[in-house]
Write a protein that holds these residues in place. Structure first.
Motif, PDB file in Angstrom:
ATOM      1  N   LEU A 112       0.828  -1.214   0.000  1.00  0.00           N
ATOM      2  CA  LEU A 112       0.000   0.000   0.000  1.00  0.00           C
ATOM      3  C   LEU A 112       0.858   1.257   0.000  1.00  0.00           C
ATOM      4  N   ARG A 128       0.293   4.011  -2.719  1.00  0.00           N
ATOM      5  CA  ARG A 128      -0.017   5.400  -2.348  1.00  0.00           C
ATOM      6  C   ARG A 128       0.950   6.376  -3.004  1.00  0.00           C
ATOM      7  N   ASN A 159     -11.709   5.836  -4.465  1.00  0.00           N
ATOM      8  CA  ASN A 159     -12.355   5.584  -3.178  1.00  0.00           C
ATOM      9  C   ASN A 159     -13.854   5.398  -3.384  1.00  0.00           C
ATOM     10  N   TRP A 199      -7.845   3.070   2.511  1.00  0.00           N
ATOM     11  CA  TRP A 199      -7.239   2.221   1.490  1.00  0.00           C
ATOM     12  C   TRP A 199      -7.609   0.752   1.675  1.00  0.00           C
ATOM     13  N   MET A 241     -11.033   1.637  -1.066  1.00  0.00           N
ATOM     14  CA  MET A 241     -10.398   1.988  -2.332  1.00  0.00           C
ATOM     15  C   MET A 241     -10.617   0.829  -3.292  1.00  0.00           C
TER      16      MET A 241
END
Length: 677
Positions: free
Chosen positions: A549, A553, A575, A601, A606
């Motif tokens: 992640l 990101r 999202n 997330w 997400m």
């Protein structure tokens, strides 16, 4: 539409009524405001509930149906709704405003299961709302959205779109036993190549394909029909928690028929990494390179057909403005038009330009005597005295609905059913050792969309013409993410874009023609697993790890910056309830990313999806941590081979088709020399 209009189904009249109410709340009729031509059209106006119920009734996985039925009971329970949403009413008795509030609470619920249920129904409802066809073969939303629909119809199909392929599958119309040198389960990038190589070497080959056989004349590029016929599980496959949507091929030729033609060889750094981890010389060798070159030649891989579509031009100008890495794509096509029709070939290429295994290695195999059987699912691998001896399968006749037991006796069994179904076959067979189903990699992907003042029509043009590896090495060890684009069609847009309420979602979908998306494809270091349920069907257990992640990101933030540099006026992540970044507003990208973080997330916060499934029956030197050896033969069962993406020692970091085909070619070359004629 009332429940009485719905055909007989797995669902009771009350459950059908609840599904209808949910669909009409997600896509409501908004008659008081004519400013958006989508407002007056409810889900029922477009016959969505009937199609939704019919599809859900035909789910193979009974566990999925049970979970959905439980959810429908919950939303109609006033007592349950006090806990779920602090609203002591049955959903069907709520006012329109209350229903919108209730759905928003589900979409943002603290429980992942509630978010998952909302997301699943929203995605499937949206697919039928925006992609379902009326009796004229059109969808009433298309004109307003500027979407042209499939480029070809019966009247304007080019000559090559009516070509008849030479393959004539062997019909199974009774219980029977067949014999051969090698039986291959699956016909995609792995199975198709093995079939072609072994048949060319004079071996007696039988190919078993669970899906059907479709060719150029069958590809009408109707989105929903293509998902039903060409994709695994109609394109509805998800991880167990619904957090990741997975797309894989489900027809003769497998994923090579529906993929986006991107054709990266295995990166040298990855080849060296895989060899170093296992302490052998397999991937970084002249032999592997020879197989790579053979694949690139037969599959027609080049950069001759990658004219940048408008969405690629957007990405390119953003990359150029930032001075970031950019390059054009290698693609496996010949005589590709590179025109508007090209963006539809994820639903089958009617021109035969895409060099799938269907038009290359499988045709080679058939011309050399291979027998190809479609609509035939492998149940388990058979063994005798500890050695693979064949396959027990079930053949299905779509015309009559009859099922026949088929036994294939063989000197070698090659499993190439994909990284989802190959471990399922092994688990049903009790074969493969302790590593079966473990080490699953998915290249978890998400996207960032940008709204532009210009028309982009992201459904048009070359599937993928450019990419960037700017973020591919975020840890100094080759892990990060790559940036690509891809066509946005109606069901994909409706599934991925976030939902806040029925009105704002329709507003958002009306702008799809001005939207370009950057796809973030993460090379996952951490893994998930495949298990099987009581029916013996695969269950995908996967969560994007904290490590992966972080890379996702960082690359999403990069995609936001890229779209800003390209001139986007609004930028959204995927999202469930998307925050919006407006360049020039004074907000920083990091401030925006903090708002993304607050939206979350996690699963169903997400949207993540996967086109690349790998590693669940991996190659390796240790039988405790791998399933097959350096020649793709099962450690525990001689004569049993795995030659698809599940054999990857780890994630490839790039689109995996060429790597699958190279591994399969190398293994088939070895096997051809071992099999007695």
């Amino acid at each position: 539409m009332t429940p009485s209009n719905v055909a007989r189904s797995t669902f009771s009249p009350k459950e059908q009524a609840t599904l209808t109410a949910l669909a009409d709340a997600i896509y409501p009729r908004l008659e008081e405001d004519p400013s958006n031509p989508l407002y007056p059209l409810s889900a029922s106006d477009l016959d969505v509930p009937r199609q939704l119920i019919e599809t859900l009734s035909n789910l193979e996985n009974q566990d999925e149906i049970k979970q959905l039925k439980l959810f429908l009971r919950l939303v109609e329970s006033p007592v349950a709704n006090v806990t779920l949403a602090a609203m002591p009413k049955a959903f069907s008795r709520m006012s329109f405003k209350e229903q919108q509030q209730y759905l928003f609470k589900l979409a943002t619920h603290r429980l992942s299961q509630m978010r998952a249920a909302f997301r699943s129904i929203k995605a499937l409802t949206g697919a039928y709302y925006f992609a379902g066809l009326d009796q004229q073969g059109k969808n009433p939303t298309w004109e307003a959205m500027g979407y042209p629909g499939p480029p070809y119809n019966k009247e304007n199909r080019p000559e090559q779109a009516n070509k008849t392929r030479p393959i004539k599958p062997l019909k199974i119309d009774r219980h029977q036993t067949l014999s051969c040198d090698a039986v291959i389960i699956g016909s995609g990038a792995g199975g198709g190549v093995v079939a072609g190589v072994l048949a060319a070497a004079g071996k007696d080959v039988i190919v078993l394909e669970k899906g059907g056989y479709y060719q150029e004349a069958d590809f009408n590029q109707n989105e929903l029909e293509a998902f039903e016929k060409l994709y695994l599980d109609r394109g509805l496959t998800t991880s167990a928690d619904k957090g990741i949507s997975l797309l894989a091929g489900g027809c003769l030729g497998g994923g090579t028929v529906v993929n986006w033609t991107t054709s990266f060889p295995t990166p040298e750094r990855v080849r060296q990494e895989w060899d170093d981890e296992e302490g052998w010389e397999v991937f970084y060798t002249p032999q592997y390179e020879r197989s790579t070159q053979a694949i690139l030649k037969r599959m027609g891989v080049s950069r001759d057909y990658n004219r940048l579509a408008k969405r690629d031009q957007i990405m390119w100008r953003g990359l150029e403005a930032l001075g970031w890495h950019r390059d054009t794509m290698p693609r496996n096509v010949r005589n590709c038009t590179q025109a508007e029709d090209c963006g539809f070939c994820s639903f089958g290429c009617p021109l035969g330009a895409k060099q799938s295994t269907l038009v290359t290695y499988l045709e080679d195999a058939y011309q050399n005597g291979a027998r190809i059987i479609v609509n035939c699912a492998a149940d388990r691998v058979l063994t005798e005295r500890g050695r693979a001896s064949g396959v027990a399968a079930t053949a299905y006749d779509p015309a009559s609905g009859e099922r026949y037991q088929l036994t294939v006796r063989a000197k070698a069994v090659i499993l190439a059913a994909g990284a989802i179904n190959t471990p399922a076959v092994l688990l049903r067979s009790g074969l493969g050792g302790p590593a079966v189903g473990k080490y699953l990699r998915l290249h978890p992907a998400t996207a960032v969309s940008g709204l532009f003042d210009e028309r982009i029509d992201s459904w048009n043009g070359v599937m993928q013409g450019a990419y960037s590896s700017q973020f591919s090495d975020l840890d100094g060890k080759g892990y990060g993410a790559i940036l690509e684009t891809g066509p946005i069609h109606m069901s994909v847009g409706a599934s991925g874009l976030g939902w806040e309420d029925g009105r704002s979602f329709k507003d958002l979908m009306l702008k799809v023609k001005q939207t370009a998306s950057i796809v973030v494809i993460t090379r996952d270091k951490d893994s998930g697993s495949i298990t099987i349920n009581r029916q013996g069907l695969p269950v995908i257990n996967y969560n994007v790890s904290k490590h992966d992640l972080r890379h996702a990101r960082a690359t999403v933030a990069g995609a936001v910056r890229l779209l800003e540099a390209a001139g986007a006026s609004e930028i959204r992540t995927l999202n469930t309830v998307p925050p919006v970044y407006r360049p020039g507003s004074g907000e920083t990208i990091e401030s925006f990313m903090q708002r993304v973080d607050r939206q979350g997330w996690g699963p169903n916060q997400m949207a993540f999806f996967s086109y690349h499934q790998m590693g669940s029956a991996r190659m390796g030197s240790n039988p405790q941590t791998s399933v097959v050896n350096e020649y793709n033969e099962c450690h525990t069962t001689p004569g049993l081979y795995v030659t698809d993406g599940s054999a990857f020692p780890g994630a490839s970091g790039v689109n995996p088709m060429i790597t699958i085909e190279t591994i399969a070619h190398r293994a088939a070359t070895y096997l051809a020399n071992r099999l007695e004629v």
